[in-house]
Design a protein around this motif. Structure first.
Motif, PDB file in Angstrom:
ATOM      1  N   SER A  75       0.535  -2.918   6.354  1.00 46.65           N
ATOM      2  CA  SER A  75       0.556  -3.391   4.897  1.00 46.65           C
ATOM      3  C   SER A  75       0.523  -2.543   3.861  1.00 46.65           C
ATOM      4  CB  SER A  75      -0.683  -4.516   5.037  1.00 46.65           C
ATOM      5  OG  SER A  75      -0.131  -5.622   5.677  1.00 46.65           O
ATOM      6  N   ILE A  76       1.364  -2.728   2.910  1.00 48.43           N
ATOM      7  CA  ILE A  76       1.166  -2.045   1.541  1.00 48.43           C
ATOM      8  C   ILE A  76       0.885  -2.783   0.533  1.00 48.43           C
ATOM      9  CG2 ILE A  76       2.456  -0.369   0.124  1.00 48.43           C
ATOM     10  CD1 ILE A  76       2.544   0.501   3.007  1.00 48.43           C
ATOM     11  N   ARG A 127       3.337   4.925  -4.927  1.00 46.11           N
ATOM     12  CA  ARG A 127       2.731   4.155  -5.903  1.00 46.11           C
ATOM     13  C   ARG A 127       3.247   2.798  -6.094  1.00 46.11           C
ATOM     14  NH1 ARG A 127       4.149   8.904 -10.083  1.00 46.11           N
ATOM     15  NH2 ARG A 127       5.468   8.918  -8.562  1.00 46.11           N
ATOM     16  N   PHE A 128       2.742   2.252  -7.227  1.00 45.81           N
ATOM     17  CA  PHE A 128       3.323   0.852  -7.799  1.00 45.81           C
ATOM     18  C   PHE A 128       3.044   0.962  -9.377  1.00 45.81           C
ATOM     19  CE2 PHE A 128      -1.059  -0.288  -7.569  1.00 45.81           C
ATOM     20  CZ  PHE A 128      -1.467  -1.284  -8.309  1.00 45.81           C
ATOM     21  N   GLN A 131       0.126   3.596 -10.437  1.00 45.75           N
ATOM     22  CA  GLN A 131      -0.944   4.244  -9.525  1.00 45.75           C
ATOM     23  C   GLN A 131      -0.915   4.050  -8.163  1.00 45.75           C
ATOM     24  OE1 GLN A 131      -3.223   0.451 -11.054  1.00 45.75           O
ATOM     25  NE2 GLN A 131      -4.384   1.130  -9.418  1.00 45.75           N
ATOM     26  N   PHE A 132      -1.730   4.660  -7.314  1.00 47.17           N
ATOM     27  CA  PHE A 132      -1.375   4.726  -5.740  1.00 47.17           C
ATOM     28  C   PHE A 132      -1.600   3.205  -5.365  1.00 47.17           C
ATOM     29  CE2 PHE A 132      -2.591   9.103  -6.651  1.00 47.17           C
ATOM     30  CZ  PHE A 132      -1.311   9.879  -6.272  1.00 47.17           C
ATOM     31  N   VAL A 133      -0.901   3.061  -4.265  1.00 52.91           N
ATOM     32  CA  VAL A 133      -1.167   1.868  -3.348  1.00 52.91           C
ATOM     33  C   VAL A 133      -2.203   2.089  -2.361  1.00 52.91           C
ATOM     34  CG1 VAL A 133       1.456   1.222  -3.722  1.00 52.91           C
ATOM     35  CG2 VAL A 133       0.837   2.436  -1.560  1.00 52.91           C
ATOM     36  N   HIS A 134      -2.447   1.025  -1.691  1.00 53.72           N
ATOM     37  CA  HIS A 134      -3.441   1.033  -0.536  1.00 53.72           C
ATOM     38  C   HIS A 134      -2.695   0.852   0.509  1.00 53.72           C
ATOM     39  CE1 HIS A 134      -7.568   0.788  -2.530  1.00 53.72           C
ATOM     40  NE2 HIS A 134      -7.122   1.591  -2.985  1.00 53.72           N
ATOM     41  N   THR A 135      -2.839   1.554   1.650  1.00 59.45           N
ATOM     42  CA  THR A 135      -1.925   1.299   2.826  1.00 59.45           C
ATOM     43  C   THR A 135      -3.076   0.906   4.085  1.00 59.45           C
ATOM     44  OG1 THR A 135      -2.305   3.658   3.672  1.00 59.45           O
ATOM     45  CG2 THR A 135      -0.329   2.716   2.079  1.00 59.45           C
TER      46      THR A 135
END
Length: 424
Positions: free
Chosen positions: A287-288, A366-367, A376-380
């Protein structure tokens, strides 16, 4: 990858986070490299500014007719130009040194991860089903070999130890298990099915944290590529160097792939059977998300993996891993352990981890929020949904019958086309 600004802002917190993991990395060592880099950048900028100022004098010197003065100014400009070039090279070297210093440092753990040294300190958060007690329960390899459908000797002749040849109904059972899992995750849980490559470059392995730390556990080809240890590598890297929109998140993907691990350091552990193989298949979940979504997504992903075991009627328990047992890239991990009557114990069948922005920084994933310019950076997040071979192990041991045959779980009967797997 760590946020250097966060280390600068609170080096004591970084050091405390590393102590929780039993890691020896210290903020002072990282910041010392960065201080040299920053100092070099300042010196380079000053030299560039001086070069521009001195260059302006060349025209005036030539206009005065003083050729010696003009030559002297030009020589000074040339020396400054070389100084700038040298400083640029030094800045690149220090930036590479800083990057290399950050790469092997593990992720910072979430505050609610329990302290502890190893798997003995993991904490059970829930349990489902009643562990079956079967008189004279056999282990999966005895059952499979007796059926004539699980052949380790043939695999060893072809490939060496820690491989298996599955035949007839057990080969079909592996396919049935994977098909059931994929259908469940795509049709009920909203994951998009992906069929990715199993050969990847070093950048992909570095992006998810397999390199450089786990180089010894990877199979590397002669052209410098790697066989994937998990589809986490390929699925997560699909967003590498991408800027997603907030509306695209959460992005959920699943894949059934072969996985390859050298099992470095596992000598003497699970030498028989299918628990620890060099090649195995797994249905992976990735998941992203946005930072705000990742906690809820972690719980959701874990419940999706648990549901597979519930549908198969396989007893399990879910553990939150302690600080000393949490993997390199993870901020928090749940392990799901299935009951194996033949072994008389619970064994890991899935790990579901939230890596937060740790992998995203390594991949530059990023998103951008609506109305904002700066991304900003996504979470993975990643998890097994589930390891197919270990699920087969659990089915064989939990569904074994007195005559050595294996009852087929109800949800797998449509693919298997039978109620019982028996010799002959």
């Amino acid at each position: 990858m760590h946020d250097l600004r966060a280390i600068k802002d609170d080096p004591e917190a970084f050091d405390a986070a590393m102590r929780r993991r039993g890691a020896e990395y210290r903020a002072a060592d990282i910041l010392a490299i960065d201080e040299k880099r920053v100092s070099t950048v300042k010196a380079m900028n000053d030299a560039q500014a001086e070069q521009k100022q001195v260059s302006k004098k060349i025209g005036a010197a030539k206009a005065s007719g003083d050729e010696a003065a003009a030559q002297a100014v030009m020589a000074e400009v040339g020396a400054l130009k070389q100084k700038v070039k040298d400083l640029e090279e030094e800045e690149r070297r220090l930036s590479a040194e800083l990057h290399a210093a950050l790469l092997p440092i593990p992720n910072v753990l979430d505050a609610d991860v329990p302290d502890g040294a190893d798997e003995d300190d993991n904490v059970e958060v829930r349990k489902w089903g009643e562990p079956r007690q079967i008189d004279g329960a056999k282990e999966h390899y005895d059952l499979g070999e007796a059926l004539g459908m699980m052949d380790f000797e043939a695999a060893a002749k072809i490939s060496g130890s820690r491989f298996v040849v599955l035949k007839k109904d057990l080969a079909k059972l592996e396919r049935a298990i994977a098909t059931f899992m994929l259908n469940l995750h795509t049709e009920e849980f909203g994951y998009d099915e992906v069929l990715p490559p199993v050969l990847v470059g070093a950048d992909a392995m570095t992006g998810t944290g397999q390199l450089p730390k786990f180089e010894d556990d990877a199979f590397k080809t002669t052209d410098g590529r790697y066989l994937t240890p998990t589809a986490e590598v390929t699925l997560t890297n699909l967003v590498r160097d991408e800027i997603l929109t907030e509306e695209e998140l959460p992005k959920r993907m699943t894949a059934w792939t072969q996985c390859f691990r050298a099992e470095a350091g596992s000598a003497g552990r699970d030498t028989r059977g299918m628990i620890r193989m060099h090649q195995f298949s797994k249905v992976e979940l990735v998941s992203i998300t946005t930072p705000e979504q990742s906690d809820e997504e972690h719980e959701r992903m874990t419940s999706c993996a648990e549901e597979v075991l519930k549908r198969l009627d396989l007893p399990f328990r879910t553990m939150v891993l302690c600080a000393g047992d949490t993997g390199f890239s993870a901020a928090k991990t749940y392990d799901i352990e299935v009951w194996l009557p033949g072994q008389g114990q619970f064994r890991e069948i899935s790990s579901c981890s939230n890596t937060r922005a740790f992998q995203a920084r390594r991949m530059n994933a990023r998103f951008r929020r609506e109305g904002e310019k700066k991304p900003q950076f996504v979470h993975t997040l990643n998890g097994s949904g589930l390891a197919v071979g270990r699920t087969m192990v659990a089915i064989l041991e939990n569904y074994q019958q007195a005559d050595g045959s294996i009852a087929v779980p109800d949800v797998l009967k449509p693919v298997m086309g039978k109620d019982v797997i028996s010799a002959g």
